[in-house]
Design a protein around this motif. Sequence first.
Motif, short mmCIF file in Angstrom:
data_model
loop_
_atom_site.label_atom_id
_atom_site.label_comp_id
_atom_site.label_asym_id
_atom_site.label_seq_id
_atom_site.Cartn_x
_atom_site.Cartn_y
_atom_site.Cartn_z
N SER A 38 0.86 -1.19 0.00
CA SER A 38 0.00 0.00 0.00
C SER A 38 0.90 1.23 0.00
N ALA A 39 0.27 2.39 0.00
CA ALA A 39 1.02 3.64 -0.03
C ALA A 39 1.98 3.75 1.15
N ILE A 40 3.13 4.37 0.91
CA ILE A 40 4.14 4.59 1.93
C ILE A 40 3.96 6.00 2.48
N LYS A 41 3.92 6.11 3.81
CA LYS A 41 3.71 7.40 4.47
C LYS A 41 5.00 8.13 4.83
N ASP A 42 6.07 7.38 5.14
CA ASP A 42 7.31 8.02 5.60
C ASP A 42 8.49 7.13 5.25
N ALA A 43 9.65 7.75 5.11
CA ALA A 43 10.90 7.03 4.87
C ALA A 43 12.03 7.81 5.53
N GLN A 44 12.98 7.08 6.11
CA GLN A 44 14.10 7.72 6.79
C GLN A 44 15.37 6.90 6.58
N TRP A 45 16.50 7.62 6.45
CA TRP A 45 17.81 6.99 6.34
C TRP A 45 18.28 6.50 7.70
N SER A 46 19.00 5.38 7.72
CA SER A 46 19.72 4.97 8.93
C SER A 46 20.90 5.93 9.09
N SER A 47 21.49 5.98 10.29
CA SER A 47 22.57 6.93 10.55
C SER A 47 23.80 6.68 9.67
N ASP A 48 24.05 5.44 9.29
CA ASP A 48 25.21 5.14 8.44
C ASP A 48 24.89 5.22 6.95
N GLY A 49 23.64 5.48 6.60
CA GLY A 49 23.25 5.62 5.19
C GLY A 49 23.15 4.31 4.44
N ALA A 50 23.29 3.18 5.11
CA ALA A 50 23.26 1.88 4.44
C ALA A 50 21.84 1.37 4.24
N CYS A 51 20.90 1.86 5.05
CA CYS A 51 19.52 1.36 5.00
C CYS A 51 18.53 2.52 5.00
N ILE A 52 17.32 2.21 4.56
CA ILE A 52 16.21 3.12 4.75
C ILE A 52 15.13 2.37 5.53
N LEU A 53 14.37 3.13 6.29
CA LEU A 53 13.26 2.61 7.06
C LEU A 53 12.01 3.26 6.50
N THR A 54 11.04 2.45 6.09
CA THR A 54 9.81 2.97 5.49
C THR A 54 8.61 2.48 6.30
N CYS A 55 7.48 3.15 6.12
CA CYS A 55 6.25 2.71 6.79
C CYS A 55 5.05 3.16 5.98
N GLY A 56 3.90 2.53 6.25
CA GLY A 56 2.75 2.94 5.46
C GLY A 56 1.43 2.29 5.81
N PHE A 57 0.52 2.40 4.81
CA PHE A 57 -0.85 1.96 4.96
C PHE A 57 -1.00 0.44 5.02
N ASP A 58 0.05 -0.32 4.71
CA ASP A 58 -0.03 -1.78 4.81
C ASP A 58 0.24 -2.26 6.24
N GLN A 59 0.28 -1.33 7.19
CA GLN A 59 0.45 -1.60 8.62
C GLN A 59 1.81 -2.22 8.94
N THR A 60 2.83 -1.79 8.20
CA THR A 60 4.18 -2.28 8.45
C THR A 60 5.18 -1.13 8.41
#
Length: 168
Positions: A38-60
């Motif tokens: 489903s649609a993604i509401k937010d995304a953020q970089w990890s402090s080391d830039g190796a990963c992103i963290l996403t979240c959204g309407f799919d309840q994850t």
Amino acid sequence: MAGSLLVSAGMDFAAHIWNVWSEGAVKGPVRTFCHHTSAIKDAQWSSDGACILTCGFDQTSRLIDVESGLEIQTFKQDQFVNVVKFHPINKDEFLSGGSRGALKLWDIRTGGMVQEYHKSLGEVMDVDFNREGKHFVSASDIANENVSEKAIVVWDFATQLPLSNQVS
């Protein structure tokens, strides 16, 4: 943002990585990740830039390795997830806030929820930590019949107690 890269989230169920500052930057995303259903509401970089963290309407919330494009972990919830924020000191922890008013602290080492902060202030729209990570602020939207109010709460991270709140 990691260096000259920006992550964006959107209604297309995808997180996009953009090269925004380099000369001759590619027009359009340089990487796209389609792990949500489903649609993604937010995304953020990890402090080391190796990963992103996403979240959204799919309840994850989902932790994605940027280089490989693989999803490392999925954090399932019982609410739409509006916002995620890594702890500024404890790099393996992040907060998520969602549609049912719950703020949840997660540990990416275990994949489990560590703490829950709850004050019944409506849908959590945003969270942010102070630099030391000892306090954080949550912003909520309280909708009742024909009235919509906003609530700002300052929380003590260690005790899970609200230090102050403002409803307007």
